[in-house]
Design an enzyme around this catalytic site. Structure first.
Site, short mmCIF file in Angstrom:
data_model
loop_
_atom_site.label_atom_id
_atom_site.label_comp_id
_atom_site.label_asym_id
_atom_site.label_seq_id
_atom_site.Cartn_x
_atom_site.Cartn_y
_atom_site.Cartn_z
N ASP A 53 -16.41 -8.15 -12.92
CA ASP A 53 -17.39 -7.03 -13.59
C ASP A 53 -17.04 -5.73 -12.97
O ASP A 53 -16.46 -6.34 -11.12
CB ASP A 53 -18.73 -7.16 -14.18
CG ASP A 53 -19.10 -6.33 -15.24
OD1 ASP A 53 -18.75 -5.29 -15.13
OD2 ASP A 53 -19.75 -6.32 -16.09
N ASP B 100 -21.72 -7.77 -23.55
CA ASP B 100 -21.09 -6.94 -22.57
C ASP B 100 -21.10 -8.36 -21.15
O ASP B 100 -21.58 -8.72 -20.38
CB ASP B 100 -21.09 -6.01 -22.70
CG ASP B 100 -19.77 -5.45 -20.93
OD1 ASP B 100 -18.79 -6.38 -21.14
OD2 ASP B 100 -20.18 -4.33 -20.21
N ALA B 101 -20.39 -9.39 -21.91
CA ALA B 101 -20.04 -10.91 -20.38
C ALA B 101 -18.85 -10.71 -19.78
O ALA B 101 -18.53 -11.36 -19.38
CB ALA B 101 -20.38 -11.51 -21.48
N LYS B 102 -18.01 -10.49 -20.36
CA LYS B 102 -16.66 -9.81 -19.61
C LYS B 102 -16.35 -12.18 -19.76
O LYS B 102 -15.35 -12.41 -17.99
CB LYS B 102 -16.20 -9.75 -18.62
CG LYS B 102 -16.43 -8.17 -18.88
CD LYS B 102 -16.64 -7.35 -17.28
CE LYS B 102 -16.32 -6.04 -18.24
NZ LYS B 102 -17.66 -5.65 -18.60
N ARG B 103 -16.16 -13.12 -20.95
CA ARG B 103 -15.95 -14.34 -20.65
C ARG B 103 -14.65 -14.17 -20.50
O ARG B 103 -13.61 -13.89 -21.23
CB ARG B 103 -16.46 -15.70 -21.26
CG ARG B 103 -18.48 -15.15 -21.12
CD ARG B 103 -19.02 -15.42 -19.85
NE ARG B 103 -20.24 -15.51 -20.01
CZ ARG B 103 -20.66 -15.26 -19.51
NH1 ARG B 103 -21.07 -13.49 -18.64
NH2 ARG B 103 -22.63 -15.20 -19.65
#
Lengths: 271, 271
Positions: A99, B94-97
């Site tokens: 991030d 909002d984890a951006k996995r």
């Protein structure tokens, strides 16, 4: 943990095996479901049976998050158990995080401080300021995705940029980042033939190699093209070991599978 | 939630504001630290004061994971509170996995089923089989990183592949995936001038746009180049709203900042 401590352990155990603790409640022996914490009970049994055969454990956080709070409690118990009973073992939070700057610092704190893992996997797409916050932690290791073991790796990772594949550009660029000595990389065993080229870019870095076993990667090929003077490889096996049996003897069965891999590794190391 | 329900809410509230719930215990009013769950107490006050001004909330999971189990409990309480009190509001983890197939399914279950978010952010680096497991969930939305708002976006996202920037290739390729209608994309407000080109590739998709405010992005520019017939934009502001004041009046101060943005949005929508 320093890289030297990791290398020392590899030489002592004659193993560079990492065991993936990807616990799916549908796949573990069903008698464990009566335990207060079935996930931890499973992990503890696997660790007790295999810790002398491997040098690293790698829980994939997805499997814990899928069970919500009780999953996170099981992850916390697992890493605490490893750090208390086997502090010499290298621990990897397979979280594939990334991030913008201040937010990556929060992830780094989560895995390096709150949970006290030795390393965490990260994704490169957001670039330097998404990875450097992890690299700032001393004696912690950041394992960046380079060339993954899945079919989707060919969607973007192998596209040509600046006359080379994107994953090679990722490797090159990452070498210029602050504290790049704390970087390791994920390279899938299913793409062993790429390792010779990868070693031209990062001759010394440790590689975390998933895909041996269930996904079809070959241990001998990975070692032929990827091994360094200090080994430089962490070969991961998850399902092939932890789900070797669904019966009461699951931990023994896992140890048998881990032992087979350790013996192959010992033969390679002494060749 | 369907996209149509989201559009209906935007028109009703005359707002396309998303508020980022990125709770840092060092930055919240210090009297809240006496609460049993300071993170949830902060979020509840912010939600109570701003829910009529925004159409989405976006907790970034890093801020919760950094506090371990208590952080995850606060995240769970926050999403439950939103789903109970304000079911019409769109929720974004909002984890951006992103991980290989079966593992991405576990992440999808974690955020879509266990926590019951309407959407989750994902990273594209591992390709099709890392994203499609998220897309399989009906009336859930997968928000993929395309062009992020940070400086590191220029490390890889804007490199040229196949005679166009990588992020454009990511957009093009993703349109061919199964259930691509469930895709939205992250495009940073700091790169508003790129939006005209992006709209040529994805004319209709919703974009989650971080970077207005604290990071310097301009609302008018984003709307000029990125707005569609059904708005197609979720403009996120986090720090600029939630940390407007560190005093007892923090929730009112947050509402004031949110109201300023909502009024700018109303003016744009009625222009």
């Amino acid at each position: 943990m320093t890289t030297q401590q990791l290398v020392t352990q590899i030489k002592k155990k004659k193993s560079f095996l990492c065991i993936g603790l990807d616990v799916d409640l549908d796949k573990i022996p069903q008698h464990l479901l009566q335990e207060e914490d079935p996930i931890f009970a499973f992990n503890k049994a696997i660790i007790d049976a295999t810790h002398h055969l491997c040098i690293a454990y790698k829980p994939n956080t997805a499997f814990y998050e899928a069970y919500g709070i009780k999953g996170w409690k099981a992850l916390e118990k697992t890493i605490n158990y490893l750090n208390e009973k086997h502090p010499e073992i290298f621990t990897i939070a397979d979280a594939k995080r990334g991030d913008i700057g201040n937010t990556s610092t929060m992830y780094a704190k989560a895995f390096f401080e709150d949970l006290a893992f030795d390393s965490v996997t990260v994704a490169p797409y957001m670039g330097k300021d998404s990875v450097e916050p992890f690299l700032a932690f001393e004696n912690k290791h950041t394992i960046m995705l380079a060339l993954t073991s899945n079919q989707g790796a060919f969607d973007f990772q192998t596209l040509s940029v600046n006359n080379q594949e994107l994953y090679k550009q990722v490797l090159e660029t990452s070498k210029t980042w602050n504290n790049a000595q704390n970087l390791m990389y994920v390279v899938g065993a299913t793409k062993a033939e790429y390792l010779a080229d990868i070693r031209k870019i990062i001759p010394e870095s440790f590689l975390l190699v998933p895909g041996v076993g269930a996904q079809g990667g070959n241990l001998q090929d990975v070692c032929k093209y990827g091994m360094t003077d200090t080994v430089g490889l962490l070969i991961n096996s998850s399902r092939g070991i932890i789900y070797a049996s669904k019966e009461n003897n699951f931990a023994e069965a896992a140890a048998k599978k881990a032992s087979e891999l350790q013996q192959q590794m010992e033969a390679i190391l002494s060749a």
